[in-house]
Motif scaffolding. Structure first.
Motif, PDB file in Angstrom:
ATOM      1  N   TYR A  36       3.997   1.125  12.662  1.00 47.41           N
ATOM      2  CA  TYR A  36       5.015  -0.314  12.194  1.00 47.41           C
ATOM      3  C   TYR A  36       5.790   0.253  12.057  1.00 47.41           C
ATOM      4  N   GLN A  38      10.151  -0.214   9.935  1.00 48.68           N
ATOM      5  CA  GLN A  38      10.856  -1.268   8.951  1.00 48.68           C
ATOM      6  C   GLN A  38      12.173  -0.786   8.907  1.00 48.68           C
ATOM      7  N   PRO A  44       6.569  -2.389   5.217  1.00 51.19           N
ATOM      8  CA  PRO A  44       7.001  -2.488   6.930  1.00 51.19           C
ATOM      9  C   PRO A  44       5.935  -3.429   7.270  1.00 51.19           C
ATOM     10  N   LEU A  46       3.500  -4.849  10.817  1.00 50.14           N
ATOM     11  CA  LEU A  46       2.836  -4.537  12.134  1.00 50.14           C
ATOM     12  C   LEU A  46       3.275  -4.213  13.440  1.00 50.14           C
TER      13      LEU A  46
ATOM     14  N   GLN B  37       6.525   4.743  -1.738  1.00 53.83           N
ATOM     15  CA  GLN B  37       8.032   5.346  -0.412  1.00 53.83           C
ATOM     16  C   GLN B  37       9.285   6.029  -1.084  1.00 53.83           C
ATOM     17  N   PRO B  43       5.531   5.581   3.086  1.00 57.23           N
ATOM     18  CA  PRO B  43       4.565   5.138   1.901  1.00 57.23           C
ATOM     19  C   PRO B  43       3.509   6.131   1.695  1.00 57.23           C
ATOM     20  N   LEU B  91       5.787   0.281  -3.635  1.00 54.33           N
ATOM     21  CA  LEU B  91       4.483  -0.809  -2.042  1.00 54.33           C
ATOM     22  C   LEU B  91       3.386  -1.688  -2.600  1.00 54.33           C
ATOM     23  N   THR B 103      -5.278  -6.201   9.444  1.00 52.10           N
ATOM     24  CA  THR B 103      -4.261  -5.578   8.801  1.00 52.10           C
ATOM     25  C   THR B 103      -3.826  -6.119   7.448  1.00 52.10           C
ATOM     26  N   GLN B 104      -2.667  -4.858   6.832  1.00 52.49           N
ATOM     27  CA  GLN B 104      -2.346  -4.539   5.852  1.00 52.49           C
ATOM     28  C   GLN B 104      -0.954  -5.356   6.324  1.00 52.49           C
ATOM     29  N   PHE B 106       2.111  -6.527   3.630  1.00 54.39           N
ATOM     30  CA  PHE B 106       2.782  -5.336   2.958  1.00 54.39           C
ATOM     31  C   PHE B 106       3.905  -6.517   1.822  1.00 54.39           C
ATOM     32  N   GLY B 107       4.174  -6.320   0.210  1.00 53.83           N
ATOM     33  CA  GLY B 107       4.924  -7.296  -0.054  1.00 53.83           C
ATOM     34  C   GLY B 107       6.574  -6.336   0.059  1.00 53.83           C
TER      35      GLY B 107
END
Lengths: 113, 115
Positions: A36, A38, A44, A46, B37, B43, B91, B103-104, B106-107
């Motif tokens: 990932y 960031q 983060p 992908l 995080q 995280p 997060l 796939t995750q 994220f906000g």
């Protein structure tokens, strides 16, 4: 000992350089691996998945060695826009697993002109 | 196609105050994760919901942390009697499926500072 370990860096490289990041994981049950990216004060995102056969996406190449429990990311021809923190991630996914992500500490990359 | 949203984006609390952090996942996403995080760290997993069911809360650091997702969409992470060590970015991530193969997403996170 953390489950996923990375060299935190920072790595400072000039534009055009090739840079490699390494990561090790301790949970042999881990099945899927990712890198990932960031950016500062962002979430983060992908970058790419990592496979034993290797995975290339443009200037980025990721590799997994299950026997050594070792993951790598190679960035060729670095750009200023590559400056970010790169997070190595392991997960158990599929079947009864729901895909909780386990992150490394992150490796900071700064590309300078 | 809105992504994952979180509110507030920034929260400053005095030690001992209670806080509530909200996560709006992508519409229709079954799975919702909360991560914490700390500065300079990656995280760390806190808890997981599949629809309204909280299937894993093993990462919650203490009983001061509580999360819910009563209708299987919006989730709230509540921290009671905040301490300075709770200062971190919280997060939220969601995925379409419940088997971990997606796939995750994220906000943007909520940055909590406890004074």
């Amino acid at each position: 000992r953390k489950e996923v370990e990375q060299d935190p860096g920072p790595f400072n490289v000039p534009e055009g350089a090739t840079v490699a990041f390494n990561c090790t994981y301790s949970n042999s049950a881990s099945q899927s691996f990712f890198w990932y990216r960031q950016d500062c004060r962002k979430e983060p995102k992908l970058l790419m998945s990592v496979y034993s056969s290797g995975n290339e996406d443009g200037r980025f190449t990721a590799q997994l060695n299950r026997a050594s429990q070792y993951i790598s990311l190679l960035i060729r021809d670095s750009k200023l826009s590559d400056s970010a923190t790169y997070l190595c991630v392991a997960t158990s996914a599929g079947g009864t697993s729901y895909g909780k992500l386990t992150f490394g500490q992150g490796t900071i990359l700064t590309v300078h002109p | 196609g809105a992504g994952v949203s979180q509110s507030p984006r920034y929260k400053v609390a005095k030690r001992g105050q209670d806080v509530a952090l909200r996560c709006d996942p992508i519409s229709g996403h079954v799975s919702l994760f909360w991560y914490q995080q700390a500065l300079g760290q990656g995280p760390e997993f806190l808890t997981y919901f599949q629809n309204e069911a909280q299937l894993d809360k093993s990462g919650l650091p203490s009983d001061r942390f509580f999360a819910e997702r009563p209708e299987g969409s919006v989730s709230t992470l509540k921290i009671q009697r905040t301490q300075q060590e709770d200062s971190a970015v919280y997060l939220c991530a969601s995925t379409k499926a419940g088997d971990g193969t997606d796939t995750q997403y994220f906000g943007p996170g909520t940055r909590l500072t406890v004074l």
